[in-house]
Design a protein around this motif. Structure first.
Motif, PDB file in Angstrom:
ATOM      1  N   VAL A  47     -83.938  34.934  81.991  1.00 26.62           N
ATOM      2  CA  VAL A  47     -82.865  33.947  82.065  1.00 26.62           C
ATOM      3  C   VAL A  47     -83.361  32.741  82.860  1.00 26.62           C
ATOM      4  N   ASP A  48     -83.117  31.549  82.340  1.00 24.59           N
ATOM      5  CA  ASP A  48     -83.475  30.310  83.013  1.00 24.59           C
ATOM      6  C   ASP A  48     -82.264  29.826  83.813  1.00 24.59           C
ATOM      7  N   PRO A  49     -82.467  29.193  84.988  1.00 28.21           N
ATOM      8  CA  PRO A  49     -81.318  28.697  85.757  1.00 28.21           C
ATOM      9  C   PRO A  49     -80.372  27.823  84.941  1.00 28.21           C
ATOM     10  N   ALA A  50     -80.906  27.043  84.003  1.00 31.12           N
ATOM     11  CA  ALA A  50     -80.066  26.158  83.202  1.00 31.12           C
ATOM     12  C   ALA A  50     -79.199  26.910  82.200  1.00 31.12           C
ATOM     13  N   ASP A  51     -79.523  28.182  81.929  1.00 36.64           N
ATOM     14  CA  ASP A  51     -78.725  28.956  80.970  1.00 36.64           C
ATOM     15  C   ASP A  51     -77.308  29.199  81.477  1.00 36.64           C
ATOM     16  N   GLY A  52     -77.109  29.129  82.778  1.00 34.85           N
ATOM     17  CA  GLY A  52     -75.810  29.426  83.346  1.00 34.85           C
ATOM     18  C   GLY A  52     -74.875  28.244  83.440  1.00 34.85           C
ATOM     19  N   THR A  53     -75.251  27.107  82.862  1.00 36.15           N
ATOM     20  CA  THR A  53     -74.390  25.935  82.948  1.00 36.15           C
ATOM     21  C   THR A  53     -73.033  26.201  82.322  1.00 36.15           C
ATOM     22  N   ALA A  54     -71.999  25.651  82.919  1.00 33.63           N
ATOM     23  CA  ALA A  54     -70.627  25.967  82.493  1.00 33.63           C
ATOM     24  C   ALA A  54     -70.149  25.143  81.307  1.00 33.63           C
ATOM     25  N   ASP A  55     -70.902  24.128  80.899  1.00 37.75           N
ATOM     26  CA  ASP A  55     -70.393  23.230  79.862  1.00 37.75           C
ATOM     27  C   ASP A  55     -70.953  23.503  78.468  1.00 37.75           C
ATOM     28  N   ILE A  56     -71.369  24.723  78.197  1.00 33.56           N
ATOM     29  CA  ILE A  56     -71.843  25.085  76.861  1.00 33.56           C
ATOM     30  C   ILE A  56     -70.646  25.248  75.919  1.00 33.56           C
ATOM     31  N   ALA A  57     -70.724  24.610  74.748  1.00 37.82           N
ATOM     32  CA  ALA A  57     -69.701  24.818  73.719  1.00 37.82           C
ATOM     33  C   ALA A  57     -69.837  26.245  73.202  1.00 37.82           C
ATOM     34  N   TRP A  58     -68.753  27.015  73.222  1.00 40.69           N
ATOM     35  CA  TRP A  58     -68.825  28.479  73.086  1.00 40.69           C
ATOM     36  C   TRP A  58     -67.796  28.968  72.088  1.00 40.69           C
ATOM     37  N   ALA A  59     -68.196  29.876  71.202  1.00 43.57           N
ATOM     38  CA  ALA A  59     -67.264  30.539  70.290  1.00 43.57           C
ATOM     39  C   ALA A  59     -67.509  32.034  70.324  1.00 43.57           C
ATOM     40  N   GLY A  60     -66.425  32.802  70.348  1.00 46.12           N
ATOM     41  CA  GLY A  60     -66.576  34.253  70.359  1.00 46.12           C
ATOM     42  C   GLY A  60     -66.102  34.857  71.660  1.00 46.12           C
ATOM     43  N   PRO A  61     -66.456  36.126  71.911  1.00 46.12           N
ATOM     44  CA  PRO A  61     -66.014  36.802  73.132  1.00 46.12           C
ATOM     45  C   PRO A  61     -66.342  35.987  74.380  1.00 46.12           C
ATOM     46  N   SER A  62     -65.417  35.952  75.314  1.00 42.70           N
ATOM     47  CA  SER A  62     -65.566  35.144  76.520  1.00 42.70           C
ATOM     48  C   SER A  62     -66.618  35.739  77.460  1.00 42.70           C
ATOM     49  N   PRO A  63     -67.118  34.953  78.402  1.00 39.15           N
ATOM     50  CA  PRO A  63     -68.014  35.498  79.421  1.00 39.15           C
ATOM     51  C   PRO A  63     -67.402  36.689  80.168  1.00 39.15           C
ATOM     52  N   ALA A  64     -66.083  36.688  80.327  1.00 40.23           N
ATOM     53  CA  ALA A  64     -65.429  37.816  80.992  1.00 40.23           C
ATOM     54  C   ALA A  64     -65.613  39.101  80.192  1.00 40.23           C
ATOM     55  N   TRP A  65     -65.513  38.997  78.860  1.00 35.01           N
ATOM     56  CA  TRP A  65     -65.717  40.174  77.989  1.00 35.01           C
ATOM     57  C   TRP A  65     -67.144  40.672  78.110  1.00 35.01           C
ATOM     58  N   TRP A  66     -68.117  39.768  78.076  1.00 34.11           N
ATOM     59  CA  TRP A  66     -69.516  40.157  78.197  1.00 34.11           C
ATOM     60  C   TRP A  66     -69.804  40.731  79.581  1.00 34.11           C
ATOM     61  N   ALA A  67     -69.163  40.190  80.600  1.00 31.48           N
ATOM     62  CA  ALA A  67     -69.362  40.690  81.956  1.00 31.48           C
ATOM     63  C   ALA A  67     -68.913  42.141  82.078  1.00 31.48           C
ATOM     64  N   GLU A  68     -67.811  42.457  81.425  1.00 34.46           N
ATOM     65  CA  GLU A  68     -67.321  43.837  81.453  1.00 34.46           C
ATOM     66  C   GLU A  68     -68.263  44.769  80.707  1.00 34.46           C
ATOM     67  N   ARG A  69     -68.770  44.342  79.574  1.00 38.44           N
ATOM     68  CA  ARG A  69     -69.655  45.181  78.774  1.00 38.44           C
ATOM     69  C   ARG A  69     -70.975  45.447  79.493  1.00 38.44           C
ATOM     70  N   PHE A  70     -71.490  44.434  80.193  1.00 36.24           N
ATOM     71  CA  PHE A  70     -72.780  44.588  80.856  1.00 36.24           C
ATOM     72  C   PHE A  70     -72.665  44.838  82.359  1.00 36.24           C
TER      73      PHE A  70
END
Length: 266
Positions: A47-70
């Protein structure tokens, strides 16, 4: 002596339906690389530090959903998904993004220049998507497993494995400096190539291929529900020929390992 901190990483098992069943995209890494040189792997990386930027246009399960899964935080989950999309594009030219939340680009080769800029870290994924008016399609990914490098290793990763199906019209290629060879194989053929001594498969790769071999097609893979628990093998240098334990089917892995059961470069 303290152990090295495990760096977050994402790996994507890119799938397609072939005449003999599921096929998975594999790349044999260039020999001499600092990590897993000469080994056959799936596309992926840290993971690159820039991957965590909050302004990515996003479609699909939310980061909260992925956080729970992982079992991680939302910022880390977002960075892991972004890294999965970025690494897949960098390493094999497949772009899991589209102009809208329900479309995906059909020809990713038009972004060849940006692909090189991403690989050289001259451009972040968020910048690329914004510039091209693209939306990250998190819904095209599925969580699969979580492997952590043993404590004894000097270079360690906390790797989340994803699966994704090759988008229609796109082509996976070998245009990356990290791969000496790329190919599509059924999981069974990939394992057979390993047991015959042609390829080197480390336990995490072997385990994922072994799990995929149970599915008839990509639709079944995408529909499956996986319970994901972190797996961190234990390194025991005194165990002749079988220095790793504490991972699923470790006895079967070493029983199938070519070269008399000795784990290491060949």
């Amino acid at each position: 002596m303290s152990s090295a901190v495990a760096k977050d990483a994402s790996t994507v098992m890119l799938l397609r339906d072939g005449t003999s069943g599921i096929e998975v995209f594999l790349q044999r890494r260039v020999k001499g690389m600092a990590f897993a040189g000469g080994v056959t792997v799936f596309p992926g990386g840290g993971v690159d530090p820039a991957d965590g930027t909050a302004d990515i246009a996003w479609a699909g399960p939310s980061p909260a959903w992925w956080a729970e899964r992982f079992a991680t935080t939302e910022p880390t989950a977002q960075a892991l998904v972004a890294a999965a999309v970025r690494e897949t594009f960098e390493e094999c030219g497949v772009l899991l993004a589209g102009p809208t939340a329900d479309t995906v680009v059909s020809d990713s080769s038009v972004y060849r220049q940006a692909r090189g800029q991403l690989e050289r870290r001259e451009l972040s994924l968020a910048q690329f998507l914004a510039k091209e008016g693209l939306v990250l399609r998190a819904d095209l990914l599925r969580p699969w497993s979580n492997w952590i490098t043993p404590l004894a290793e000097p270079r360690r990763y906390d790797t989340r494995f994803f699966v994704a199906v090759l988008p229609e019209g796109q082509r996976a290629d070998g245009e990356t400096s990290e791969a000496a060879q790329v190919l599509w194989r059924t999981p069974a053929d990939a394992i057979n190539s390993w047991t015959s001594g042609v390829d080197i498969l480390m336990p995490p790769t072997w385990s994922q291929l072994d799990s995929l071999a149970a599915f008839a097609d990509t639709a079944a893979v995408l529909a499956s529900e996986r319970e994901i628990a972190p797996i961190m093998p234990t390194y025991r240098p005194g165990d002749a020929g079988r220095p790793l334990s504490d991972f699923p089917d470790n006895e079967r892995y070493f029983a199938m390992l070519p070269g008399g059961g000795i784990l290491g470069p060949r």
